[in-house]
Scaffold this motif. Sequence first.
Motif, PDB file in Angstrom:
ATOM      1  N   ALA A  63      38.845   1.804 -48.059  1.00  0.00           N
ATOM      2  CA  ALA A  63      39.093   2.485 -46.788  1.00  0.00           C
ATOM      3  C   ALA A  63      39.519   1.445 -45.762  1.00  0.00           C
ATOM      4  O   ALA A  63      39.203   0.254 -45.886  1.00  0.00           O
ATOM      5  N   GLY A 114      40.912   6.740 -45.716  1.00  0.00           N
ATOM      6  CA  GLY A 114      39.984   6.739 -46.843  1.00  0.00           C
ATOM      7  C   GLY A 114      39.347   8.103 -46.999  1.00  0.00           C
ATOM      8  O   GLY A 114      39.649   9.038 -46.249  1.00  0.00           O
ATOM      9  N   GLY A 118      34.092   6.847 -47.048  1.00  0.00           N
ATOM     10  CA  GLY A 118      34.677   5.662 -46.441  1.00  0.00           C
ATOM     11  C   GLY A 118      34.840   5.804 -44.948  1.00  0.00           C
ATOM     12  O   GLY A 118      34.599   4.858 -44.185  1.00  0.00           O
ATOM     13  N   GLN A 119      35.217   6.984 -44.499  1.00  0.00           N
ATOM     14  CA  GLN A 119      35.390   7.215 -43.068  1.00  0.00           C
ATOM     15  C   GLN A 119      34.079   7.056 -42.318  1.00  0.00           C
ATOM     16  O   GLN A 119      34.035   6.440 -41.240  1.00  0.00           O
TER      17      GLN A 119
END
Length: 376
Positions: A63, A114, A118-119
């Motif tokens: 990400a 991502g 991931g965010q």
Amino acid sequence: MNLQLLDSLHQLEDSRWDELAQPAGLFMQRHWLSALQDSGCASAASGWQPLPLQLQQDGRLQALAPAWLKSHSRGEYVFDWAWAEAWQRAGLDYYPKLLLASPFTPVSGPRLLGDATGQRLLIQGLQQVVADYRLSSAHVLFPAADELALLQEAGWLLRHGVQFHWLNQGYADFDAFLAQLSQSKRKKIRQERRKVRDAGISVQVLAGEEISAADWAFFERCYRQTYLEHRSPPYLNLDFFLRVGHSLSQHCLMFIARRDGQAIAASWCLQDGNTLYGRYWGALESVDCLHFELCYYSGIDYAIRHGLQCFEGGAQGEHKLARGFTPVQTSSAHWIADGRFRTAIAGWLAREREAIGDYQQQLFLHSAYKTPCTAQ
């Protein structure tokens, strides 16, 4: 999972960046952001220090948040000058601040590149950077709706704004578009286009590799001239335009106004998918209504002829409403480190969001259309 803060976009893995940014669209892609950095338009010297945050697992990029350390608030299109002034009155430093955005580009789309896991980790990482470096704040400008929800979930403050977009309703041609407008607005647009023609102006459309280095140099001259006439230094330079014209030529579109074969003005748009994005324009001499022709009508005409669904004309501009553009809500998210300021800004933003909602509804009452488009 390993979160890393880098000091250059070139430290990122190119192929993986391209893969992650592909759903995000043109303005978060490697070639676009690298052109801004490498041309010096978005660099430490210009107050845009690249500070990308990457998330890796087993050495592979998972990400990415292409962030910037800002020493001012120029080129953002989400205005926080009053916040900076409040910090200064309190004897504190608002700058530098952390910004996640595509520089000089008020276009909504993904910013946290991502998957959802991931965010969330990138959001935590942005907050950690603010804490570790004792920054005043972090800001995510024009994020996608799902990212905005995650940011709000993490305690970020939401802010709304309004832009004006032209929406294609399946028009067969420009006259079919005009037919959907009220009589007064239809008449006004025809008069404005006629003024340009009567001044002996023709408009040349160049796309992709048809745009030569000489065309880019002419456009940059017009762009710079118009900025200087408004007593403002231009954000971008010829090096940037040439880089984009080379690496992203398939997205570039230029409208050049000519009189007696001599170029006198130009506008630059970018096409990504089914959307046309109006970016900048400039003129070497003043011609009545030429701005409207190059920045709005030629773009609408092109979008209709090529079946594009939307034409985003850039930030602000209530005058676009009378020319067939529709008010659309935009958003941003803000992490304020100081609890006192966070509480004060939260209250201010709540009142502003309510006012923006009322403002957008009022704009629809003044729509150019006989039957207004639906609010977005």
